[in-house]
Design a protein around this motif. Structure first.
Motif, PDB file in Angstrom:
ATOM      1  N   GLY A 161       0.806  -1.217   0.000  1.00  0.00           N
ATOM      2  CA  GLY A 161       0.000   0.000   0.000  1.00  0.00           C
ATOM      3  C   GLY A 161       0.832   1.256   0.000  1.00  0.00           C
ATOM      4  N   ALA A 162       0.180   2.329   0.435  1.00  0.00           N
ATOM      5  CA  ALA A 162       0.800   3.644   0.380  1.00  0.00           C
ATOM      6  C   ALA A 162       2.028   3.717   1.283  1.00  0.00           C
ATOM      7  N   ALA A 163       1.933   3.093   2.466  1.00  0.00           N
ATOM      8  CA  ALA A 163       3.066   3.121   3.389  1.00  0.00           C
ATOM      9  C   ALA A 163       4.293   2.502   2.735  1.00  0.00           C
ATOM     10  N   ALA A 164       4.076   1.403   2.031  1.00  0.00           N
ATOM     11  CA  ALA A 164       5.192   0.745   1.345  1.00  0.00           C
ATOM     12  C   ALA A 164       5.764   1.658   0.276  1.00  0.00           C
ATOM     13  N   ALA A 165       4.854   2.309  -0.466  1.00  0.00           N
ATOM     14  CA  ALA A 165       5.310   3.211  -1.525  1.00  0.00           C
ATOM     15  C   ALA A 165       6.158   4.336  -0.943  1.00  0.00           C
ATOM     16  N   PHE A 166       5.692   4.881   0.200  1.00  0.00           N
ATOM     17  CA  PHE A 166       6.447   5.961   0.836  1.00  0.00           C
ATOM     18  C   PHE A 166       7.847   5.480   1.244  1.00  0.00           C
ATOM     19  N   LYS A 167       7.875   4.278   1.780  1.00  0.00           N
ATOM     20  CA  LYS A 167       9.176   3.787   2.244  1.00  0.00           C
ATOM     21  C   LYS A 167      10.136   3.462   1.100  1.00  0.00           C
ATOM     22  N   ALA A 223       2.072  12.495  -1.525  1.00  0.00           N
ATOM     23  CA  ALA A 223       2.101  11.936  -2.883  1.00  0.00           C
ATOM     24  C   ALA A 223       1.954  10.424  -2.841  1.00  0.00           C
ATOM     25  N   ALA A 224       2.606   9.785  -1.869  1.00  0.00           N
ATOM     26  CA  ALA A 224       2.523   8.328  -1.742  1.00  0.00           C
ATOM     27  C   ALA A 224       1.109   7.895  -1.373  1.00  0.00           C
ATOM     28  N   TYR A 225       0.413   8.756  -0.666  1.00  0.00           N
ATOM     29  CA  TYR A 225      -0.956   8.441  -0.237  1.00  0.00           C
ATOM     30  C   TYR A 225      -1.999   9.061  -1.177  1.00  0.00           C
ATOM     31  N   ALA A 226      -1.608   9.270  -2.435  1.00  0.00           N
ATOM     32  CA  ALA A 226      -2.485   9.949  -3.392  1.00  0.00           C
ATOM     33  C   ALA A 226      -3.868   9.297  -3.488  1.00  0.00           C
ATOM     34  N   ASP A 227      -3.934   7.946  -3.316  1.00  0.00           N
ATOM     35  CA  ASP A 227      -5.216   7.244  -3.437  1.00  0.00           C
ATOM     36  C   ASP A 227      -6.112   7.441  -2.226  1.00  0.00           C
TER      37      ASP A 227
END
Ligand SMILES: Nc1ncnc2c1ncn2[C@@H]1O[C@H](COP(=O)(O)OP(=O)(O)O)[C@@H](O)[C@H]1O
Ligand SMILES: [Mg+2]
Lengths: 294, 337
Positions: B61-67, B121-125
């Motif tokens: 998810g978004a957390a993974a994308a951010f990391k 940006a990572a949490y755009a969804d």
């Protein structure tokens, strides 16, 4: 006279080398005792053990009957063969420093006056000449009014004038009643200053007596000295048992007339002949078979 | 006894003050370092972005994308409360909890602003799931942070070399031998060396501290007395280190080697220049055996956090106990020749 310092069966080894090999002697209060020997004889090692700087491997040293301790430190004046002084310190400052080490001291100005240091009192110690530095080291050794003064080759490397000068000062110290232990490889120095001489070689004492007694015991004859060029080696060694040293042939004789007759018989020119009493140098040569200054 | 210590003390002081090159070295070097840091590096933060992450599921998810974001150093923090102050001081740009999607940033931090944009940006969804919490606090400039370490480091150089090198030279050139021929004892000699070095270092570094504070001006929340205590104790400790090194060595080359071997690792592994935060745990452990770490950290805690004597007592204890041990060892194994 009482014994002030007593050395018994002193031994010091450096690895395989036995630098000091079982020596014993006594130093009488108020006397000047000389350790005489060539370089490497073990003089420095001996004197440094007596100063408590080096620890002997065997044997004992007693100062006024006791092991070396705080009393000895307070009453001994020591001058090493070579000494570096702290840097960036003036002559006066170093003397002040040393005088604070001791309970009972001489006045710095008096010492400076006596050892001709007053002109340099405010000068950095590194700027002193050899003779000046030696005088400073002597003054430092005397700052605590020592009962016993140790001098390790005090005049080695000095010019003849500075040497005579230092002898005079040592004599003065002696006149004031201090006991002196001196090492040297100069015969004249030992003869000039010492009441008693121990001759050292290879870590052993090979002769020990008053200078004149040493000479008297070992020779009652004189030396006829001829220039080496005037007397060919074959003749000199065969007929006269001459010893060739430097540029001279030295002939030992009890009867000078007979020797001269003998020389004339071989047509040896006598223009450069000299007759002299035997000195410590000859004694050393006789005892060890080698020259002192070699 | 005091006469003799005093005599040696005075002589050593004179020697130090007249040795221009050593004096210049010990005064100018730290000032130079500070000015270089003050004027060349303050605007341009040499460190990359730092985000503290609370343990949680960041595998998808978004957390993974951010990391996945490059150039951000993600540091694992165990909980929020104890680490919040790092955001307050701009030491960490953001604190992020993937379990609740909450994040903490400091409004006054430019880095925090940028990292927030990246997070958003990572949490755009699912931007609504993010929850911003603002914290307040002044930025701790690098200069504020580095000053305690620079002073500590300066003390370290002065203590190690001023004792180690000097005693070894004394031994090599026979100054020690000459002193041994006097009633001076080893303990008297060593005490004088310690006292002389201690007061000179404390005096010189106090002057440096005051000058730098005047020109640069840095954060000082705690008590000056405690700071003085930390630096003095650190100084004693490092002097005792130098004493152990100098106890037997008789050539300058060997002494130099050993002293460098001690000082360079301390210089870089004690957290003087860079925070050990995020360093390998093994290295953090190692840093704890270096006295310089304790001096630096204690001084930092006082100056930056306004820590009192109780908070820094563990550092003081370590420094004090090890100094005593080093002193005993140094005096025991000391040789004149
Ligand atoms: N520290 C030492 N280590 C090894 N050998 C030494 C040491 N000191 C002196 N020696 C050796 O011991 C011998 C005696 O030296 P020393 O006492 O200095 O003689 P001297 O003073 O009569 O010239 C010499 O062969 C010297 O090389
Ligand atoms: Mg010698």
């Amino acid at each position: 006279m009482p014994v002030i310092l007593q050395v018994s069966n002193l031994v010091k080894r450096f690895g395989q080398l036995t630098a000091v090999n079982d020596i014993s002697f006594e130093i009488y209060q108020g006397s000047c005792f000389g350790l005489l020997g060539p370089n490497g004889a073990g003089k420095t090692t001996t004197i440094e053990m007596m100063e408590g700087i080096k620890t002997p491997d065997a044997g004992t040293i007693r100062y006024q009957g006791e092991a070396l301790g705080q009393q000895f430190r307070n009453e001994a004046g020591i001058m090493f063969q070579t000494t570096a002084l702290q840097e960036f310190i003036t002559v006066r400052e170093i003397m002040v420093q040393f005088s604070r080490f001791y309970p009972n001291t001489s006045s710095i100005d008096e010492l400076a006056e006596r050892y001709a240091l007053h002109e340099f009192l405010n000068q950095d110690t590194r700027k002193l000449s050899g003779g000046q530095k030696q005088r400073l080291l002597l003054a430092m050794a005397l700052i605590n009014k020592p009962k016993i003064l140790f001098l390790d080759e005090p005049t080695t490397g000095l010019d003849p004038q500075s040497r005579r000068n230092l002898w005079k000062q040592v004599q003065l110290v002696k006149e004031q009643g201090a006991t002196i232990l001196l090492t040297t490889h100069y015969m004249e120095e030992a003869y000039e200053l010492c009441d008693e001489i121990a001759i050292m070689d290879h870590g052993r004492i090979i002769a020990h007596d008053a200078p004149d007694a040493l000479l008297a015991a070992h020779f009652d004859d004189v030396v006829v000295q001829i220039h080496a060029k005037d007397i060919p080696r074959e003749i000199g060694e065969k007929e006269f048992q001459a010893i060739y040293r430097n540029d001279s042939a030295h002939i030992l004789t009890g009867d000078v007339n007979k020797t001269i007759e003998h020389l004339l018989h071989f047509d040896i020119p006598l223009d450069r002949l000299r007759i002299r009493a035997r000195d410590l140098e000859d004694l050393f040569l006789e005892l060890t078979g080698k020259e002192l200054r070699a | 006894m005091w006469n003799r210590i005093y005599a040696l003390f005075v002589a050593r002081n004179l020697e130090f003050i007249r040795d221009r090159s050593a004096l210049a070295w010990s005064v100018l070097l730290p000032i130079l370092i500070i000015f270089v840091f003050a004027f060349a590096f303050t605007d341009e933060n040499p460190e990359k972005f730092k985000v503290g992450v609370i343990p949680g599921d960041t595998s998808e998810g978004a957390a993974a994308a951010f990391k996945q974001t490059r150039f951000i150093n993600f540091i694992d923090f165990d909980e929020v409360e104890t680490n919040l102050f790092k955001v307050e001081r701009h030491q960490v740009d953001m604190l992020f909890d993937p379990n609740t999607s909450r994040y903490w940033i400091n409004q006054t931090s430019p880095n925090g602003y940028i990292v927030e944009k990246l997070l958003v940006a990572a949490y755009a969804d699912s931007p609504e799931s993010l929850q911003q919490i603002l914290v307040e606090g002044d930025e701790i400039r690098y200069i504020d942070w580095v000053i305690p370490g620079v002073i500590a480091m300066n003390i370290m150089w002065g203590a190690l070399f001023g004792i180690g090198y000097v005693i070894v030279r004394y031994r090599k050139f026979g100054v020690l031998k000459r002193l041994r021929a006097t009633p001076v004892t080893a303990m008297e000699f060593l005490s004088a060396q310690i006292l002389s070095r201690l007061w000179l270092l404390v005096a010189v570094n106090t002057v440096i501290f005051i000058c730098m504070d005047y020109f640069v001006g840095f954060r000082m929340l705690g008590s000056y007395f405690n700071l003085f205590l930390v630096f003095t104790l650190g100084c004693i400790n490092l002097i005792c280190c130098g004493l152990v090194v100098a106890a037997r060595i008789s050539t300058e080359e060997v002494a130099n080697g050993v002293l460098n071997l001690l000082s360079w690792p301390m210089m870089f592994l004690s957290g003087v220049w860079f925070s050990l935060e995020g360093a390998h745990p093994w290295m953090q452990k190692f840093a704890l055996i270096l006295p310089l770490t304790h001096v630096t950290e204690a001084a930092r805690e006082i100056m930056i956090d306004g820590a009192g004597i109780v908070q820094i007592s563990d550092h003081l204890l370590v420094l004090g106990v090890s100094a005593v041990i080093l002193l005993i060892v140094g005096a025991r194994i000391f040789q004149w020749e």
